[in-house]
Design a protein around this motif. Structure first.
Motif, mmCIF file in Angstrom:
data_model
loop_
_atom_site.group_PDB
_atom_site.id
_atom_site.type_symbol
_atom_site.label_atom_id
_atom_site.label_comp_id
_atom_site.label_asym_id
_atom_site.label_seq_id
_atom_site.Cartn_x
_atom_site.Cartn_y
_atom_site.Cartn_z
ATOM 1 N N LYS A 174 -12.938 -6.480 -5.851
ATOM 2 C CA LYS A 174 -11.956 -5.707 -5.088
ATOM 3 C C LYS A 174 -10.628 -6.444 -4.924
ATOM 4 C CE LYS A 174 -15.347 -3.199 -2.312
ATOM 5 N NZ LYS A 174 -15.710 -2.825 -0.939
ATOM 6 N N ILE A 175 -10.402 -7.470 -5.757
ATOM 7 C CA ILE A 175 -9.190 -8.287 -5.643
ATOM 8 C C ILE A 175 -8.254 -7.986 -6.802
ATOM 9 C CG2 ILE A 175 -8.277 -10.636 -5.715
ATOM 10 C CD1 ILE A 175 -10.878 -11.560 -4.399
ATOM 11 N N ILE A 176 -6.965 -7.911 -6.476
ATOM 12 C CA ILE A 176 -5.928 -7.759 -7.498
ATOM 13 C C ILE A 176 -4.721 -8.578 -7.046
ATOM 14 C CG2 ILE A 176 -4.931 -5.663 -6.509
ATOM 15 C CD1 ILE A 176 -4.671 -4.645 -9.435
ATOM 16 N N SER A 177 -4.009 -9.139 -7.994
ATOM 17 C CA SER A 177 -2.835 -9.945 -7.638
ATOM 18 C C SER A 177 -1.671 -9.030 -7.292
ATOM 19 C CB SER A 177 -2.436 -10.866 -8.794
ATOM 20 O OG SER A 177 -1.884 -10.098 -9.854
ATOM 21 N N ILE A 178 -0.745 -9.541 -6.520
ATOM 22 C CA ILE A 178 0.411 -8.741 -6.128
ATOM 23 C C ILE A 178 1.274 -8.387 -7.337
ATOM 24 C CG2 ILE A 178 1.962 -10.648 -5.543
ATOM 25 C CD1 ILE A 178 2.723 -8.829 -3.054
ATOM 26 N N ARG A 235 -6.669 3.802 -8.808
ATOM 27 C CA ARG A 235 -7.996 4.088 -9.384
ATOM 28 C C ARG A 235 -9.055 3.160 -8.796
ATOM 29 N NH1 ARG A 235 -5.026 4.550 -14.076
ATOM 30 N NH2 ARG A 235 -5.663 2.486 -14.787
ATOM 31 N N MET A 236 -8.699 1.887 -8.621
ATOM 32 C CA MET A 236 -9.650 0.939 -8.031
ATOM 33 C C MET A 236 -10.026 1.367 -6.613
ATOM 34 S SD MET A 236 -8.220 -2.784 -9.306
ATOM 35 C CE MET A 236 -9.428 -3.714 -8.372
ATOM 36 N N VAL A 237 -9.028 1.788 -5.831
ATOM 37 C CA VAL A 237 -9.291 2.227 -4.463
ATOM 38 C C VAL A 237 -10.182 3.463 -4.477
ATOM 39 C CG1 VAL A 237 -8.248 3.126 -2.340
ATOM 40 C CG2 VAL A 237 -7.183 1.208 -3.533
ATOM 41 N N ASP A 238 -9.919 4.382 -5.399
ATOM 42 C CA ASP A 238 -10.759 5.579 -5.515
ATOM 43 C C ASP A 238 -12.201 5.204 -5.829
ATOM 44 O OD1 ASP A 238 -8.688 7.308 -4.965
ATOM 45 O OD2 ASP A 238 -8.261 7.728 -7.081
ATOM 46 N N GLN A 239 -12.408 4.210 -6.674
ATOM 47 C CA GLN A 239 -13.755 3.803 -7.070
ATOM 48 C C GLN A 239 -14.457 2.952 -6.010
ATOM 49 O OE1 GLN A 239 -13.053 1.706 -10.695
ATOM 50 N NE2 GLN A 239 -12.818 3.564 -11.920
ATOM 51 N N LYS A 240 -13.712 2.039 -5.406
ATOM 52 C CA LYS A 240 -14.331 1.044 -4.536
ATOM 53 C C LYS A 240 -14.114 1.294 -3.043
ATOM 54 C CE LYS A 240 -13.552 -2.306 -8.205
ATOM 55 N NZ LYS A 240 -14.881 -2.541 -8.691
ATOM 56 N N GLY A 241 -13.232 2.240 -2.702
ATOM 57 C CA GLY A 241 -12.971 2.542 -1.295
ATOM 58 C C GLY A 241 -11.874 1.701 -0.685
ATOM 59 N N GLU A 242 -11.725 0.474 -1.171
ATOM 60 C CA GLU A 242 -10.683 -0.431 -0.676
ATOM 61 C C GLU A 242 -10.466 -1.538 -1.692
ATOM 62 O OE1 GLU A 242 -12.402 -1.970 2.909
ATOM 63 O OE2 GLU A 242 -13.605 -3.436 1.839
ATOM 64 N N ILE A 243 -9.278 -2.116 -1.673
ATOM 65 C CA ILE A 243 -9.016 -3.311 -2.476
ATOM 66 C C ILE A 243 -8.128 -4.251 -1.672
ATOM 67 C CG2 ILE A 243 -9.223 -2.157 -4.716
ATOM 68 C CD1 ILE A 243 -6.106 -2.620 -4.859
ATOM 69 N N TYR A 244 -8.118 -5.498 -2.103
ATOM 70 C CA TYR A 244 -7.312 -6.527 -1.458
ATOM 71 C C TYR A 244 -6.287 -7.046 -2.453
ATOM 72 C CZ TYR A 244 -11.025 -6.331 1.932
ATOM 73 O OH TYR A 244 -11.916 -5.883 2.860
ATOM 74 N N ILE A 245 -5.050 -7.117 -2.014
ATOM 75 C CA ILE A 245 -3.989 -7.653 -2.852
ATOM 76 C C ILE A 245 -3.707 -9.074 -2.372
ATOM 77 C CG2 ILE A 245 -1.590 -7.420 -3.573
ATOM 78 C CD1 ILE A 245 -1.893 -4.407 -3.214
ATOM 79 N N PHE A 246 -3.806 -9.999 -3.319
ATOM 80 C CA PHE A 246 -3.579 -11.406 -3.012
ATOM 81 C C PHE A 246 -2.150 -11.813 -3.360
ATOM 82 C CE2 PHE A 246 -7.707 -13.902 -2.496
ATOM 83 C CZ PHE A 246 -8.377 -12.836 -1.950
ATOM 84 N N LYS A 247 -1.560 -12.604 -2.487
ATOM 85 C CA LYS A 247 -0.232 -13.179 -2.721
ATOM 86 C C LYS A 247 -0.361 -14.677 -2.494
ATOM 87 C CE LYS A 247 4.559 -12.784 -1.326
ATOM 88 N NZ LYS A 247 5.509 -12.092 -0.445
ATOM 89 N N ASN A 248 0.061 -15.453 -3.463
ATOM 90 C CA ASN A 248 -0.066 -16.919 -3.399
ATOM 91 C C ASN A 248 -1.520 -17.339 -3.161
ATOM 92 O OD1 ASN A 248 2.724 -17.218 -3.751
ATOM 93 N ND2 ASN A 248 3.073 -16.967 -1.562
ATOM 94 N N GLU A 290 0.212 -7.898 -10.434
ATOM 95 C CA GLU A 290 -0.469 -6.839 -11.173
ATOM 96 C C GLU A 290 -0.363 -5.509 -10.430
ATOM 97 O OE1 GLU A 290 -4.710 -5.838 -13.351
ATOM 98 O OE2 GLU A 290 -4.484 -7.707 -12.250
ATOM 99 N N ALA A 291 -0.493 -5.547 -9.107
ATOM 100 C CA ALA A 291 -0.364 -4.321 -8.309
ATOM 101 C C ALA A 291 1.035 -3.735 -8.445
ATOM 102 C CB ALA A 291 -0.673 -4.617 -6.847
ATOM 103 N N ASN A 292 2.022 -4.594 -8.478
ATOM 104 C CA ASN A 292 3.406 -4.149 -8.615
ATOM 105 C C ASN A 292 3.659 -3.518 -9.982
ATOM 106 O OD1 ASN A 292 6.160 -3.882 -7.893
ATOM 107 N ND2 ASN A 292 6.616 -5.750 -9.023
ATOM 108 N N GLN A 293 3.060 -4.068 -11.004
ATOM 109 C CA GLN A 293 3.293 -3.586 -12.366
ATOM 110 C C GLN A 293 2.436 -2.391 -12.739
ATOM 111 O OE1 GLN A 293 2.657 -7.022 -14.803
ATOM 112 N NE2 GLN A 293 4.477 -8.076 -14.032
ATOM 113 N N ASN A 294 1.299 -2.198 -12.059
ATOM 114 C CA ASN A 294 0.365 -1.158 -12.473
ATOM 115 C C ASN A 294 -0.290 -0.510 -11.253
ATOM 116 O OD1 ASN A 294 -1.278 0.478 -13.947
ATOM 117 N ND2 ASN A 294 -2.297 -1.161 -15.075
ATOM 118 N N PHE A 295 0.520 0.207 -10.472
ATOM 119 C CA PHE A 295 -0.012 0.795 -9.242
ATOM 120 C C PHE A 295 -1.053 1.879 -9.517
ATOM 121 C CE2 PHE A 295 -0.164 3.364 -5.412
ATOM 122 C CZ PHE A 295 -0.428 2.370 -4.484
#
Length: 80
Positions: free
Chosen positions: A7-11, A23-36, A13-18
């Motif tokens: 459920k982790i994605i980098s900031i 889709r990840m949120v739809d599949q998993k219910g939630e995701i976490y965006i990591f910064k640094n 990657e999230a910025n470039q491919n929202f």
């Protein structure tokens, strides 16, 4: 805090491919965006997250939309 690594994605990657994030949120219910390399943001599906405080009217709207989506075909048949 325990976070499922799927459920982790980098900031960046999230910025470039929202759309992938959505889709990840739809599949998993939630995701976490990591910064640094630290969890910074949590994105949840509002229709599935019970921790979101909503007014009674908002809850009714979400439930109604979910029911309509789920049973759309049946409602179409009944409308004939």
């Amino acid at each position: 805090m325990d976070i499922n690594t799927s459920k982790i994605i980098s900031i960046s990657e999230a910025n470039q491919n929202f759309s992938r994030v959505a889709r990840m949120v739809d599949q998993k219910g939630e995701i976490y965006i990591f910064k640094n390399n630290k969890p910074k943001y949590k994105i949840v599906n509002l229709e599935e997250d019970s921790n979101i405080d909503m007014s009674d009217d908002e809850k009714i709207d979400f439930v109604a939309a979910r029911i309509l989506r789920q049973y759309h075909r049946a409602f179409e048949e009944l409308a004939k």
